[in-house]
Design a protein around this motif. Structure first.
Motif, PDB file in Angstrom:
ATOM      1  N   ARG A 253      76.773  20.806  45.234  1.00 50.96           N
ATOM      2  CA  ARG A 253      75.413  21.076  45.683  1.00 50.96           C
ATOM      3  C   ARG A 253      74.400  20.415  44.766  1.00 50.96           C
ATOM      4  O   ARG A 253      73.444  19.792  45.208  1.00 50.96           O
ATOM      5  N   GLY A 254      74.649  20.563  43.453  1.00 48.85           N
ATOM      6  CA  GLY A 254      73.724  20.014  42.461  1.00 48.85           C
ATOM      7  C   GLY A 254      73.589  18.508  42.619  1.00 48.85           C
ATOM      8  O   GLY A 254      72.487  17.972  42.664  1.00 48.85           O
ATOM      9  N   GLU A 257      71.737  17.593  45.789  1.00 52.00           N
ATOM     10  CA  GLU A 257      70.292  17.775  45.636  1.00 52.00           C
ATOM     11  C   GLU A 257      69.700  16.576  44.909  1.00 52.00           C
ATOM     12  O   GLU A 257      68.640  16.072  45.249  1.00 52.00           O
ATOM     13  N   ASP A 262      73.532  15.248  52.042  1.00 50.03           N
ATOM     14  CA  ASP A 262      73.728  16.524  52.722  1.00 50.03           C
ATOM     15  C   ASP A 262      75.235  16.808  52.744  1.00 50.03           C
ATOM     16  O   ASP A 262      75.995  16.037  53.341  1.00 50.03           O
ATOM     17  N   ARG A 308      72.576  21.494  76.585  1.00 47.33           N
ATOM     18  CA  ARG A 308      72.111  20.223  76.016  1.00 47.33           C
ATOM     19  C   ARG A 308      73.115  19.651  75.014  1.00 47.33           C
ATOM     20  O   ARG A 308      72.887  18.604  74.435  1.00 47.33           O
ATOM     21  N   ILE A 312      72.934  23.287  66.498  1.00 49.81           N
ATOM     22  CA  ILE A 312      71.750  23.842  65.842  1.00 49.81           C
ATOM     23  C   ILE A 312      72.171  24.463  64.515  1.00 49.81           C
ATOM     24  O   ILE A 312      73.146  25.214  64.444  1.00 49.81           O
ATOM     25  N   THR A 315      68.906  27.478  59.323  1.00 49.17           N
ATOM     26  CA  THR A 315      68.834  27.129  57.898  1.00 49.17           C
ATOM     27  C   THR A 315      68.778  28.379  57.027  1.00 49.17           C
ATOM     28  O   THR A 315      68.347  29.445  57.484  1.00 49.17           O
ATOM     29  N   SER A 316      69.203  28.218  55.789  1.00 50.18           N
ATOM     30  CA  SER A 316      69.193  29.370  54.879  1.00 50.18           C
ATOM     31  C   SER A 316      67.764  29.819  54.614  1.00 50.18           C
ATOM     32  O   SER A 316      67.515  30.930  54.180  1.00 50.18           O
ATOM     33  N   ALA A 317      66.792  28.926  54.901  1.00 50.27           N
ATOM     34  CA  ALA A 317      65.392  29.292  54.709  1.00 50.27           C
ATOM     35  C   ALA A 317      64.868  30.116  55.887  1.00 50.27           C
ATOM     36  O   ALA A 317      63.722  30.547  55.879  1.00 50.27           O
ATOM     37  N   GLY A 318      65.674  30.308  56.923  1.00 54.18           N
ATOM     38  CA  GLY A 318      65.241  31.123  58.051  1.00 54.18           C
ATOM     39  C   GLY A 318      64.714  30.293  59.216  1.00 54.18           C
ATOM     40  O   GLY A 318      64.328  30.834  60.236  1.00 54.18           O
ATOM     41  N   GLY A 319      64.690  28.973  59.080  1.00 55.13           N
ATOM     42  CA  GLY A 319      64.238  28.104  60.176  1.00 55.13           C
ATOM     43  C   GLY A 319      65.430  27.621  60.991  1.00 55.13           C
ATOM     44  O   GLY A 319      66.574  28.015  60.747  1.00 55.13           O
ATOM     45  N   LYS A 320      65.133  26.799  61.977  1.00 55.04           N
ATOM     46  CA  LYS A 320      66.199  26.224  62.804  1.00 55.04           C
ATOM     47  C   LYS A 320      65.952  24.740  62.954  1.00 55.04           C
ATOM     48  O   LYS A 320      64.814  24.301  63.051  1.00 55.04           O
ATOM     49  N   ARG A 321      67.039  23.958  62.982  1.00 56.42           N
ATOM     50  CA  ARG A 321      66.887  22.523  63.240  1.00 56.42           C
ATOM     51  C   ARG A 321      68.168  21.968  63.829  1.00 56.42           C
ATOM     52  O   ARG A 321      69.220  22.600  63.787  1.00 56.42           O
ATOM     53  N   ILE A 322      68.040  20.749  64.363  1.00 55.83           N
ATOM     54  CA  ILE A 322      69.223  20.068  64.903  1.00 55.83           C
ATOM     55  C   ILE A 322      70.078  19.541  63.757  1.00 55.83           C
ATOM     56  O   ILE A 322      69.562  19.061  62.750  1.00 55.83           O
ATOM     57  N   ASP A 324      72.388  16.656  63.391  1.00 55.34           N
ATOM     58  CA  ASP A 324      72.662  15.484  64.217  1.00 55.34           C
ATOM     59  C   ASP A 324      73.965  14.786  63.833  1.00 55.34           C
ATOM     60  O   ASP A 324      74.508  15.006  62.755  1.00 55.34           O
TER      61      ASP A 324
END
Lengths: 335, 362
Positions: A253-254, A257, A262, A308, A312, A315-322, A324
């Motif tokens: 991870r380090g 970053e 990714d 579709r 999805i 995310t660990s931040a609470g959002g959502k994204r594709i 890809d």
């Protein structure tokens, strides 16, 4: 004395036979005298057959070498198809001037790995090319194994349904980062070791004990993101994955970053994605975690009926994204 | 993981998002200047956490994206010289020049190597005294100190076959150019890592001259949300200022040792930015004492005017005038596998980021 491989060892004459016998045949316990084909006993109706070529720079890295990759990689391709791997072939393209002791080390690792996995290396080939005509050593292995009835759907994903759970057997990215670290001589305070391993005993345990395994695939090039997108495409369904449940070791991870990588796109050599019916996921996790190759197994997401065919990431931040499909190679960022 | 997990704490993130929703009173457009921020914003799915009245636009802070086609053409020219080893940060490999890319030159046999740092490039020069090693030095205040140290090392070790094809840039003049362009921006999310080098003072011109707020921001989701909240408050109270959100890394004077290196080796010069044209004093060139490391001085090159695809909207995207999806080529002709403009190449380019994480932008 640092003995080197020479062109005459690839000429097909006495030196070639000597090289094959001393370096390969004895280690692989091949039947003597060597013939043009291996004759194999087979008692099944359906077989699985696969092939793969291996190139890696550097040839030796923490946790393995090109030989280990070549054996484990092909065994895993068979194993995740639901097959029981039995026989391998191994072909070597060697650059003139390659150190013989390294070749012996690599052949030794291949023999050990094959033995551990219960697989025999039964045939092979050796070519030596002029210096500069290949990068040190390329290996191609092919493998064949028995296809057990009722497992034909495993590699095709035809039985995958919405609600099925996605499981992986441990942390992602270790192989890619171990190789990158060795290539660029990066030093880590906690060493990163490749996860390179044969998974056939583990997958067999799962398939023997669970009736509701819908899909398996090893997470090699393209990483988890690549496999999930292929799966969504094949099964015409959606996938949702929880980022916080995906295990990634701290040093990996380090470095990700730092370099802007990714881990979900990084290559692994001992990781498998298993899709199991919702009722069976806990059992699968139990079996995986009782094995050294699956101690950090996690349920990471599930199949949805999203037409579709998108993957999805929650995310660990609470959002959502594709999430890809990977494109090109991941390149380190500038700042 | 320490210093990361704390700043990705979901509860904290959701609290900040709730605070933002409570504070908004109108529409807001904020520009994240740095490509690292664009990437982080979409990677963590931050747009999905924000109310619709907040619009985030990407700025000119991706070093690969703002590097002009003329620079790529020169790099391609040098790569074709047999005695040259070209070393570069990876992203530049795929940026289209007028006729080809470095990636394609490499496939044709040019000796082009991807390095992780300029020092790695110097090591190659040391190993290969028979070759001329040219390092493509691009990047902002964050990368320039590394290049400066490398040039000093080359001098100290008396390495004479190491050169820069240099296009280093500095950030604040580009932000000013955008303000002069009358782009509607209510505040800047400023690059935290740039400010660790320069100190926050480098941005003070923006609120003073253009009455627009700047918050110097870290790269984790809580950092970005907190900065957005700080910018909203500045707008609501009509009190634009330079504020430091990234206080765990940014000090008042910045990194004076790094700055000393940079200005010992480089001096300000005018520089060409993709989409923004030539911006006065926005670049760094080698001082005359170090000109012997300047590839263009040692091996002068004169090439025809660069050609860009006329439909490519990278320029407008970098100025914040257009979003990537407003470009006619976006996601049709121009995709990461076949980039037409530089913004689709770099992982920190706005178009590439929008493409990869496109859900939140649809």
């Amino acid at each position: 004395m640092n003995e080197l491989v020479t062109l005459s060892q690839g000429s097909g004459g006495k030196q070639t036979h000597e090289l094959i016998r001393k370096v390969f045949a004895e280690r692989f316990v091949m039947d003597m005298p060597l013939t043009d084909s291996a004759i194999l006993d087979c008692t099944c109706n359906t077989m699985a057959f696969t092939t793969d070529s291996y190139v890696v720079d550097p040839l030796f890295f923490p946790g393995g070498n090109i030989g280990k990759l070549a054996v484990c990689g092909t065994i895993n391709d068979l194993a995740v198809s639901g097959a029981q791997p039995l026989y391998l072939s191994a072909s070597f393209i060697i650059e003139e001037g390659f150190a013989l002791c390294d070749l012996e080390k690599i052949a030794g690792t291949m023999a050990d790995e094959a033995q551990k996995a219960g697989v025999k290396i039964v045939t092979g080939d050796t070519k030596v090319v002029e210096k500069g005509k290949c990068d040190k050593l390329f290996i191609t292995t092919s493998g064949t194994g028995i296809m057990i009835d009722g497992r034909q759907h495993i590699s095709k994903g035809t039985e995958v349904k919405p609600g099925d759970r996605l499981i992986i057997n441990g942390s992602l990215g270790n192989h890619a980062i171990a190789v990158l670290g060795a290539r660029n001589r990066l030093s880590f305070s906690t060493p990163v070791v490749s996860d390179c391993a044969s998974l056939n005993r583990l997958t067999e345990k799962i398939l023997m004990n669970c009736s509701d395994i819908r899909f398996m695939r090893d997470l090699t090039r393209g990483g988890l993101a690549g496999v999930l997108n292929e799966l969504a495409d094949m099964t015409r369904s959606g996938i949702i994955v929880n980022e916080s449940s995906i295990p990634v070791d701290d040093p990996v991870r380090g470095l990700c970053e730092m370099l802007g990588f990714d881990p979900l796109y990084l290559a692994n050599e001992g990781k498998v994605l298993i899709v199991a019916g919702p009722g069976e996921a806990t059992k699968v996790i139990g079996i995986l975690r009782s094995d050294d190759l699956g101690r950090e197994s996690e349920i990471i997401g599930e199949i949805t009926d999203d037409k579709r065919k998108t993957v999805i990431l929650s995310t660990s931040a609470g959002g959502k994204r594709i999430l890809d499909t990977p494109s090109g190679v991941q390149l380190p960022r500038i700042c | 993981m320490k210093f990361i997990d704390e700043y990705r704490n979901k509860n904290l993130i959701l609290k900040l998002a709730a605070q933002i929703r409570k504070s908004v009173k109108r529409d807001y457009t904020f520009m994240e200047v740095c490509g690292g921020h664009t990437s982080a914003i979409h990677r963590f799915g931050i747009p999905s956490l924000l109310p619709e009245c907040i619009r985030l636009i990407s700025g000119p802070g991706c070093p690969v994206c703002v590097t002009g086609t003329g620079f790529i053409d020169k790099a391609i020219y040098y790569s074709a010289i047999p005695e040259v080893i070209l070393t570069t940060f990876g992203d530049l490999m795929r940026v289209p020049g007028s006729a080809t890319t470095l990636e394609k030159m490499k496939a044709r046999g040019a000796d082009i190597r991807i390095v992780l740092s300029s020092l790695e490039s110097l090591a190659i020069a040391w190993d290969r005294p028979d070759k001329k090693v040219i390092f493509l030095s691009i990047g902002f205040e964050t990368t320039a100190p590394g290049t400066a140290v490398t040039v000093k090392q080359a001098e100290k070790q008396r390495i004479t076959n190491f050169f820069l094809l240099n296009a280093h840039k500095v950030m604040p003049p580009a932000m000013e150019a955008i303000m002069k362009d009358n782009v509607n921006i209510d505040g800047f999310i400023c690059p935290g890592h740039v400010a660790t080098i320069t100190g926050p003072g480098a941005f003070s011109l923006i609120p003073e001259k253009y009455r627009t707020g700047c918050v110097i921001t870290g790269f984790e989701p809580t950092d970005i949300l907190m900065s957005i909240l700080m910018l909203i408050r500045q707008v609501n109270q009509n009190s634009p200022a330079v504020e430091v959100q990234y206080s765990r890394a940014v000090t008042v004077n910045g990194n004076s040792a790094a700055l000393k290196y940079v200005y010992e080796v480089f001096e300000p010069c005018d520089s060409v930015w993709r989409g923004l044209g030539t911006i006065p004093l926005s670049g760094l060139k080698l001082r005359s004492d170090f000109e012997r490391y300047d590839a263009e001085k040692v091996m002068p090159v004169s090439l025809p005017e660069p050609e860009d695809n006329e439909l490519c909207a990278c320029g407008e995207v970098l100025r914040g005038v257009k979003t990537p999806s407003e470009c006619p080529l976006f996601a049709s002709v121009c995709i990461p596998g076949n980039p037409v403009g530089a913004c689709m190449v770099s992982a920190e380019g706005a178009c590439n980021t929008w493409y990869r994480y496109r859900m939140n932008n649809e």
